[in-house]
Design an enzyme around this catalytic site. Structure first.
Site, PDB file in Angstrom:
ATOM      1  CB  SER A 135      40.229  42.718  56.167  1.00  0.00           C
ATOM      2  OG  SER A 135      38.941  43.230  56.379  1.00  0.00           O
ATOM      3  CB  CYS A 137      36.713  41.853  58.483  1.00  0.00           C
ATOM      4  SG  CYS A 137      35.531  42.627  57.363  1.00  0.00           S
ATOM      5  CE1 TYR A 166      38.121  38.655  53.441  1.00  0.00           C
ATOM      6  CE2 TYR A 166      37.458  40.441  54.914  1.00  0.00           C
ATOM      7  CZ  TYR A 166      38.162  39.998  53.804  1.00  0.00           C
ATOM      8  OH  TYR A 166      38.897  40.885  53.058  1.00  0.00           O
ATOM      9  NE  ARG A 239      31.107  48.745  56.838  1.00  0.00           N
ATOM     10  CZ  ARG A 239      30.071  48.567  57.641  1.00  0.00           C
ATOM     11  NH1 ARG A 239      29.682  49.555  58.424  1.00  0.00           N
ATOM     12  NH2 ARG A 239      29.442  47.418  57.699  1.00  0.00           N
ATOM     13  NE  ARG A 305      34.834  47.107  60.184  1.00  0.00           N
ATOM     14  CZ  ARG A 305      34.409  46.016  59.537  1.00  0.00           C
ATOM     15  NH1 ARG A 305      34.451  45.961  58.230  1.00  0.00           N
ATOM     16  NH2 ARG A 305      33.949  44.993  60.211  1.00  0.00           N
TER      17      ARG A 305
HETATM   18  P1  NAD Z   1      39.542  40.424  44.426  1.00  0.00           P
HETATM   19  O1  NAD Z   1      38.510  39.368  44.655  1.00  0.00           O
HETATM   20  O2  NAD Z   1      39.338  41.373  43.300  1.00  0.00           O
HETATM   21  O3  NAD Z   1      40.966  39.753  44.252  1.00  0.00           O
HETATM   22  C1  NAD Z   1      41.371  38.569  44.903  1.00  0.00           C
HETATM   23  C2  NAD Z   1      41.935  37.648  43.848  1.00  0.00           C
HETATM   24  O4  NAD Z   1      42.410  36.453  44.491  1.00  0.00           O
HETATM   25  C3  NAD Z   1      40.882  37.197  42.826  1.00  0.00           C
HETATM   26  O5  NAD Z   1      41.276  37.574  41.516  1.00  0.00           O
HETATM   27  C4  NAD Z   1      40.829  35.698  42.985  1.00  0.00           C
HETATM   28  O6  NAD Z   1      40.657  34.992  41.761  1.00  0.00           O
HETATM   29  C5  NAD Z   1      42.196  35.409  43.588  1.00  0.00           C
HETATM   30  N1  NAD Z   1      42.199  34.119  44.283  1.00  0.00           N
HETATM   31  C6  NAD Z   1      41.265  33.629  45.137  1.00  0.00           C
HETATM   32  N2  NAD Z   1      41.606  32.405  45.529  1.00  0.00           N
HETATM   33  C7  NAD Z   1      42.783  32.122  44.910  1.00  0.00           C
HETATM   34  C8  NAD Z   1      43.616  30.977  44.907  1.00  0.00           C
HETATM   35  N3  NAD Z   1      43.317  29.885  45.619  1.00  0.00           N
HETATM   36  N4  NAD Z   1      44.730  31.004  44.162  1.00  0.00           N
HETATM   37  C9  NAD Z   1      45.039  32.091  43.407  1.00  0.00           C
HETATM   38  N5  NAD Z   1      44.274  33.199  43.364  1.00  0.00           N
HETATM   39  C10 NAD Z   1      43.163  33.198  44.112  1.00  0.00           C
HETATM   40  O7  NAD Z   1      39.698  41.201  45.813  1.00  0.00           O
HETATM   41  P2  NAD Z   1      40.510  42.522  46.160  1.00  0.00           P
HETATM   42  O8  NAD Z   1      39.519  43.542  46.513  1.00  0.00           O
HETATM   43  O9  NAD Z   1      41.524  42.804  45.128  1.00  0.00           O
HETATM   44  O10 NAD Z   1      41.235  42.071  47.503  1.00  0.00           O
HETATM   45  C11 NAD Z   1      42.623  41.757  47.559  1.00  0.00           C
HETATM   46  C12 NAD Z   1      43.007  41.411  49.001  1.00  0.00           C
HETATM   47  O11 NAD Z   1      42.722  42.530  49.849  1.00  0.00           O
HETATM   48  C13 NAD Z   1      42.239  40.223  49.593  1.00  0.00           C
HETATM   49  O12 NAD Z   1      43.085  39.499  50.449  1.00  0.00           O
HETATM   50  C14 NAD Z   1      41.157  40.882  50.411  1.00  0.00           C
HETATM   51  O13 NAD Z   1      40.699  40.064  51.452  1.00  0.00           O
HETATM   52  C15 NAD Z   1      41.899  42.111  50.925  1.00  0.00           C
HETATM   53  N6  NAD Z   1      40.972  43.201  51.302  1.00  0.00           N
HETATM   54  C16 NAD Z   1      40.278  43.861  50.338  1.00  0.00           C
HETATM   55  C17 NAD Z   1      39.416  44.873  50.712  1.00  0.00           C
HETATM   56  C18 NAD Z   1      38.628  45.654  49.690  1.00  0.00           C
HETATM   57  O14 NAD Z   1      37.890  46.570  50.075  1.00  0.00           O
HETATM   58  N7  NAD Z   1      38.717  45.372  48.410  1.00  0.00           N
HETATM   59  C19 NAD Z   1      39.252  45.215  52.073  1.00  0.00           C
HETATM   60  C20 NAD Z   1      39.956  44.501  53.015  1.00  0.00           C
HETATM   61  C21 NAD Z   1      40.843  43.506  52.628  1.00  0.00           C
END
Ligand code: NAD
Length: 353
Positions: A135, A137, A166, A239, A305
């Site tokens: 990310s 972040c 995070y 952003r 950012r």
């Molecule tokens: P999201 O919350 O929709 O998806 C993450 C999924 O991980 C969820 O469905 C959750 O149930 C699952 N999860 C959490 N803990 C778990 C565990 N212990 N075992 C199995 N599954 C688990 O989020 P997203 O937006 O799809 O993000 C996906 C990835 O991208 C993440 O790593 C997030 O940090 C990263 N990310 C997302 C963004 C964004 O803007 N959406 C930005 C930067 C980074």
């Protein structure tokens, strides 16, 4: 600008076959679900999506995709999840928008368990490629104190002063990926996402990010007739926002570019917009003009950012290109439908327990 990594020799791997097993951790979530659909639509026939959420709460259930409900912070479950995998994509994390990551730092930090066990399991299972969703972040927060900040390039993560909780979890997990390549030869790939948005993602409940939250607030204001919107912060924070289709394409391209092994790369738009501008775009889509009020005590994250895309353009000859005006429309429409379904008494994916 290329990141310094502990160099191991680069090799060109074989091409992914259509019946090779692709494992997507976090497949019940927003980006993981979209990635499962992306690979399915590209013709891959063996995809396994894994998520700890009950199936009824998954955003997308793609026909033909194997779905497993497993908590991947448990080592034993990671072994089951990656059995026979050729490629593993880690998109599982406990995360949300600023309201969530500023408040639940321990939960965010605990996602370190997922990547730690998953990458070890992937390595032991003989996976050929491993992707980690990092990310923006991770970037030094001191470089983001001005809304007119300069765009962040990959080397700006160090000296490290990441977002507490995070951001540090992401930074340490990146390092795991780099060392699995340097010490053990597992081809790892790391993309630093900048605010991803689109349909089939979190739109309510406290984990939603700004684009979804603003669409929902505009829809609610229209529907209630109150014609007012409350914005977190002064609306001047800036952003960049990447549409989901750019994200899935970017992940695929990055993972299949050996020049990027163990090399963190920005995956984001380079169009900087303020939250006030984002509200204006949502208002235009909704065909309303709302009175704006500002909650200066609400979580608002860093002041500004943006993604510096020099490196991605240099390596891939491509960068995310879908503008906020183009991408927010299908997002708004999907949320409007979710809102209408809920109002009509139907359960949406956010509601099912
Ligand atoms: P999201 O919350 O929709 O998806 C993450 C999924 O991980 C969820 O469905 C959750 O149930 C699952 N999860 C959490 N803990 C778990 C565990 N212990 N075992 C199995 N599954 C688990 O989020 P997203 O937006 O799809 O993000 C996906 C990835 O991208 C993440 O790593 C997030 O940090 C990263 N990310 C997302 C963004 C964004 O803007 N959406 C930005 C930067 C980074």
């Amino acid at each position: 600008m290329k990141q310094a990594t502990t160099a191991a020799p680069k090799t060109q791997g074989r091409k992914l076959e259509e019946d090779d097993l692709i494992v997507i951790a976090g497949g019940g979530g927003f980006i993981g679900g979209a990635l499962a659909r992306y690979f399915h639509d590209k013709g891959f026939s063996r995809i396994r999506a894994v998520d700890k959420k009950p199936l009824a709460n998954w955003y997308q259930r793609v026909p033909g995709v194997e779905c497993l409900c497993l908590d991947l912070s448990e080592e034993a479950n990671c072994k089951v999840a990656v059995r026979d995998a050729v490629e593993v994509y880690n998109l599982a994390a406990d995360m949300g928008g600023m309201g969530f990551i500023e408040r639940f730092r321990i939960l965010c930090l605990r996602s370190i368990l997922i990547n730690t066990h998953l990458i070890e399991a992937a390595y032991n299972a003989g996976a050929e490629r491993y992707f980690f969703a990092s990310s923006a972040c991770v970037y030094n927060t001191k470089l983001q104190e001005d809304p007119n900040c300069r765009a962040l390039k990959e080397s700006d993560a160090y000296p490290a002063f990441a977002e507490r909780g995070y951001g540090w979890e992401k930074l340490v997990s990146e390092m795991f990926c780099q060392e699995y390549w340097a010490e053990r030869g597992l081809k790892t790939f790391i993309a630093r996402f900048h605010n991803v948005y689109g349909p089939w993602g979190t739109w309510d409940g406290g984990r939603e990010k700004a684009p979804a939250a603003i669409c929902r607030k505009v829809i609610l204001a229209k529907d209630s007739g109150k014609k007012e919107i409350n914005i977190w912060g002064d609306g001047g924070q800036t952003r960049s926002f990447m549409y989901i289709d750019d994200c899935t394409k970017g992940i695929d391209t990055i993972v299949h570019t050996d020049e990027l092994i163990a090399t963190p790369i920005n995956l984001g738009r380079s169009e900087l917009i303020s939250i006030n501008e984002l509200v204006s775009v949502a208002e235009q889509i909704g065909g309303v003009k709302l009175k704006r009020t500002y909650d200066l005590s609400a979580p608002k994250g860093v002041a500004g950012r943006n993604s510096d895309n020099t490196f991605i353009k240099q390596v891939l000859g491509w960068e995310p290109g879908i503008s906020i005006r183009k991408g927010l429309k299908p997002t708004y429409e999907w949320i409007e439908q979710q809102y209408a379904d809920r109002k009509a008494g139907k359960k949406t994916v956010e509601d099912v327990a």
